[in-house]
Design a protein around this motif. Structure first.
Motif, PDB file in Angstrom:
ATOM      1  N   GLU A  19       0.837  -1.190   0.000  1.00 31.02           N
ATOM      2  CA  GLU A  19       0.000   0.000   0.000  1.00 31.02           C
ATOM      3  C   GLU A  19       0.875   1.245   0.000  1.00 31.02           C
ATOM      4  OE1 GLU A  19      -3.249   0.348  -0.203  1.00 31.02           O
ATOM      5  OE2 GLU A  19      -3.808  -1.750  -0.066  1.00 31.02           O
ATOM      6  N   ASP A  38       0.661   4.956   0.916  1.00 32.42           N
ATOM      7  CA  ASP A  38      -0.210   5.799   1.732  1.00 32.42           C
ATOM      8  C   ASP A  38       0.101   7.274   1.543  1.00 32.42           C
ATOM      9  OD1 ASP A  38      -1.374   3.519   2.703  1.00 32.42           O
ATOM     10  OD2 ASP A  38      -0.340   3.570   4.629  1.00 32.42           O
ATOM     11  N   ASP A  69      -7.733   2.196   8.057  1.00 27.07           N
ATOM     12  CA  ASP A  69      -6.579   1.461   7.531  1.00 27.07           C
ATOM     13  C   ASP A  69      -6.245   0.261   8.407  1.00 27.07           C
ATOM     14  OD1 ASP A  69      -6.330   3.186   5.401  1.00 27.07           O
ATOM     15  OD2 ASP A  69      -4.682   4.334   6.271  1.00 27.07           O
ATOM     16  N   ARG A  74       3.043  -1.305   4.214  1.00 24.20           N
ATOM     17  CA  ARG A  74       2.587   0.061   3.962  1.00 24.20           C
ATOM     18  C   ARG A  74       3.786   0.988   3.901  1.00 24.20           C
ATOM     19  NH1 ARG A  74      -2.426   1.534   4.238  1.00 24.20           N
ATOM     20  NH2 ARG A  74      -4.001   0.032   4.846  1.00 24.20           N
TER      21      ARG A  74
END
Length: 174
Positions: free
Chosen positions: A88, A90, A101, A117
């Protein structure tokens, strides 16, 4: 007079052969998620675009990644099916949606996926470090026990120059 049928649930919960939680999204929701993912592929953020340039065409550890991939009722930025890895990117919006999240990450990890992330700044300023974390995580996923699917990457290098794009070819073709 009979009542109209109740709407179908958005997803049904089950488990796979490893005991990881699985969900089966209903058809209408799945079609909506697919359409949205297709649209999102045409509108990447600058960080997603940069990371995709390195992940595409099996450039990192010879792994196949997909971008804006539907996974049940979510759309993940990048997904490697072989390693069951979600990445991910972000942006600033994630500063305001940390609770959502966390729920999303927990759902994905409960489904047997590893979630990494990275902030947009980490991707833009320290791409070598980001790629190193992805490579390390893919190696750990083959040796780690299945009851700990998620890995939190360490902090990036403090100096901006350490995470630049120099010698990137040496790092991504392993």
């Amino acid at each position: 007079m009979p009542h109209p049928p109740a709407p179908s649930p958005p997803a049904e919960r089950g488990s796979d052969e490893r005991g990881a939680l699985t969900w089966r999204t209903n058809t209408a929701l799945w079609k909506t998620v697919q359409t949205l993912a297709r649209q999102m592929r045409h509108e990447p953020t600058p960080a997603e675009k940069k990371l995709w340039e390195y992940l595409r065409n099996r450039q990192v550890a010879n792994l196949k990644f997909r971008r804006q991939q539907p996974v049940e009722r979510f759309i993940v930025d990048f997904y490697c099916a072989e390693k069951r890895l979600v990445i991910e990117a972000d942006g600033e919006i994630h500063n305001y949606s940390q609770a959502e999240d966390a729920i999303r990450t927990e759902f994905l990890e409960d489904s047997g996926l590893m979630v990494l992330r990275f902030t947009n700044d980490q991707i833009m300023d320290s791409i070598n470090w980001v790629l190193d974390q992805i490579i390390i995580s893919t190696h750990l996923s083959t040796t780690a026990s299945s009851d700990k699917p998620g890995i939190d990457p360490p902090s990036p290098p403090a100096e901006r120059g350490l995470g630049g794009e120099a010698n990137i070819k040496d790092k991504i073709h392993r």
